[in-house]
Design a protein around this motif. Structure first.
Motif, PDB file in Angstrom:
ATOM      1  N   GLY A  45       0.800  -1.234   0.000  1.00 36.46           N
ATOM      2  CA  GLY A  45       0.000   0.000   0.000  1.00 36.46           C
ATOM      3  C   GLY A  45       0.824   1.270   0.000  1.00 36.46           C
ATOM      4  N   ARG A  49      -2.207   4.227   4.125  1.00 34.70           N
ATOM      5  CA  ARG A  49      -1.993   3.606   5.432  1.00 34.70           C
ATOM      6  C   ARG A  49      -3.057   4.073   6.430  1.00 34.70           C
ATOM      7  N   THR A  50      -3.434   3.176   7.315  1.00 26.11           N
ATOM      8  CA  THR A  50      -4.408   3.486   8.367  1.00 26.11           C
ATOM      9  C   THR A  50      -3.723   3.284   9.711  1.00 26.11           C
ATOM     10  N   THR A 240      -7.393   1.897   2.974  1.00 18.56           N
ATOM     11  CA  THR A 240      -6.645   0.633   2.934  1.00 18.56           C
ATOM     12  C   THR A 240      -7.527  -0.513   2.436  1.00 18.56           C
TER      13      THR A 240
END
Ligand SMILES: Cc1cc2nc3c(=O)[nH]c(=O)nc-3n(C[C@H](O)[C@H](O)[C@H](O)COP(=O)(O)OP(=O)(O)OC[C@H]3O[C@@H](n4cnc5c(N)ncnc54)[C@H](O)[C@@H]3O)c2cc1C
Length: 487
Positions: A45, A49-50, A240
């Motif tokens: 990713g 991003r989380t 995400t």
């Protein structure tokens, strides 16, 4: 690629959205290709991003993508995520100018005003600035013939806007809105690369405001071009989800994924490439390099030196994102979905989003969520502060600008070093040189990612898919006729 022939193997270096999109394009070919994605980090990713802040899951990279470009929506449709997409709440955006937060005027084309009355009434400019911008409407008629795109020398966005509308418009609108997308100053930013209609308008002459009107919203539209609901989309459970759904589909298509595997270099071998990782190497027929520009420059230094050198010329800016979780009532007085701060104001904050208002479903704790961006090209102050110092400074600015002074219940600082490529004047020529040099490498090679044709998610998806098609085309050519091989 004929029936019964060995399946070619393609390595995609970099598992950000550009690399994953390249892998998707490769995996969907009617003639099968073996694909391996090689990613340095322990997750896929890249910038998508989380993180968890006080129990709430929040995006700390992109929180949405532009919906009017087709690439991201199309990809979501293909991976059956289209139904999950939601638009943010509208509410308008503000800019900090002349000691107050002021609503953006209607009629902005990206960040350039096209309606003088709305601009003058917004209060963003002083009286002299407003008069200077109004002089644009007195410009003579535009030339009837538009020069072809190739005949328009590139110019800085800031130079064009200042010449037509004055410096106040550049500093207080174009810079925070257009420069803000790239975390860099519009005074150095390529109009050809980031806002081609602006360059076209410059070259046909006449009034800039009139020339840009067809691409601007009608005056009765909601005010902020950065926040109308139809303009942006994101999966309901966060950005995400796009990476997760795409990864699932790639695995289902047989794509191999190797995380925690930084590629050290690429070396040409007879008929293809060696992809060198720590204690190992992969032998592949083709490579798509989808890392940030500085990493790509290093990877290509020996294998495609001209492509690497020209990529290395793309500078990048670091930013920091401060996420604050605040008591629910903290945003009661705050307007819209956020605000922008012109660089000329000297604050650390470049932009602020009332995250829980823009995406109410994200605040599962019921508390308010605020996201503040700091840093841009030429402003490295955030990088010199500790997390605690940064949060203290951001909170002081939030209190001064928006009156939001509540004590956070939780906070998080996310650093994004060298995250935003700077598209400087001449960018498109540089990118063309990179792509030509990659196409001329001794074995099939293409580059993709945010350093090339746009930093937004849709542009990165498009770039990944184009790079995949470029190596497929090269693989389909008989070796002897591949273009301009380098030794
Ligand atoms: C804070 C922030 C907010 C943003 N907001 C938005 C937004 O709201 N909307 C939007 O559209 N865009 C937004 N963007 C921009 C967008 O997120 C990025 O431009 C895009 O995600 C970049 O994708 P990419 O695949 O080109 O690069 P990246 O995401 O950087 O992926 C590159 C990958 O390459 C890997 N890599 C590097 N070196 C190697 C190596 N040697 N070997 C193997 N792998 C390697 C990296 O680990 C990384 O995973 C934002 C960006 C940031 C930082």
């Amino acid at each position: 690629m004929t029936a019964g022939a060995r399946r070619p193997t393609v390595a995609v270096v970099g598992g950000g959205i550009a690399g994953l999109a390249a892998a998707w394009e490769l995996a969907r070919q009617p003639e099968p290709v073996q694909v391996v994605v090689v990613e340095a980090a322990d997750h896929l990713g890249g910038k998508i991003r989380t993180a968890t802040v006080g129990g709430d899951r929040v995006p700390v990279g992109p929180d949405a993508f532009v919906a009017r470009r087709p690439e991201a929506v199309e990809l979501c449709r293909q991976i059956e995520l289209r139904e999950e997409l939601v638009a943010p709440a509208s509410g308008g955006a503000f800019v900090w100018s002349r000691g107050r937060l002021r609503a953006l005027p209607v009629g902005l084309a990206l960040g350039v005003p096209t309606r003088w009355l709305a601009l003058a009434r917004s209060g963003i400019l002083g009286p002299l600035g407003a008069a200077r911008a109004g002089a644009d409407l007195l410009a003579g008629p535009a030339r009837a013939a538009r020069p072809a795109a190739d005949d328009r020398p590139d110019m800085a966005v800031g130079a064009i806007v200042s010449r037509h509308l004055g410096r106040q418009v550049t500093e207080r609108l174009a810079d925070p809105l257009i420069g803000g997308i790239h975390a860099g100053p519009v005074t150095a930013m390529s109009a050809a690369a980031v806002f081609a209609p602006l360059l076209a308008a410059e070259h046909i002459g006449g009034s800039l405001m009139r020339a840009l009107r067809p691409v601007s919203p009608a005056p009765t539209s909601p005010p902020a071009p950065t926040s109308p609901p139809a303009m942006f989309l994101a999966p309901r459970s966060g950005m995400t989800a796009l990476v997760d759904a795409l990864t699932d589909r790639l695995r289902a298509e047989g794509v191999a994924i190797r995380c925690s595997t930084p590629v050290r270099t690429l070396a040409v071998r007879p008929g293809g490439w060696q992809v060198l990782v720590d204690d190992d190497h992969l032998e592949v027929d083709a490579v798509v390099v989808a890392t940030p520009a500085s990493a790509a420059a290093g990877l290509l230094a020996a294998a495609a030196p001209e492509a690497g050198r020209r990529l290395g010329e793309v500078p990048s800016a670091s930013v920091a994102v401060v996420t604050l979780q605040l008591p629910e009532e903290a945003l009661a007085e705050a307007g819209g979905t956020g605000f922008l701060v012109p660089a000329s104001q000297g604050l650390l904050t470049t932009g602020c989003t009332w995250l829980s208002r823009k995406w109410p479903h994200l605040a599962s704790s019921g508390r308010a969520l605020v996201r503040v961006s700091c840093g841009r090209a030429g402003d490295e102050r955030a990088g010199r502060l500790s997390d605690e110092q940064l949060v203290r400074q951001v909170r002081a600015e939030l209190a001064a600008v928006a009156g939001v002074a509540a004590e956070p219940t939780a906070w998080l600082v996310t650093r994004w070093p060298q995250a935003f490529p700077q598209y400087q004047v001449g960018h498109l020529q540089r990118v063309e040189a990179v792509e030509q040099a990659a196409a001329a490498a001794a074995a099939p090679l293409a580059v993709a990612g945010a350093a090339l044709h746009g930093v937004g998610i849709p542009a990165c998806i498009g770039s990944g898919r184009r790079a995949a098609r470029a190596v497929l085309d090269r693989l389909a050519q008989p070796m002897a006729t591949a273009p301009n091989r380098q030794p």
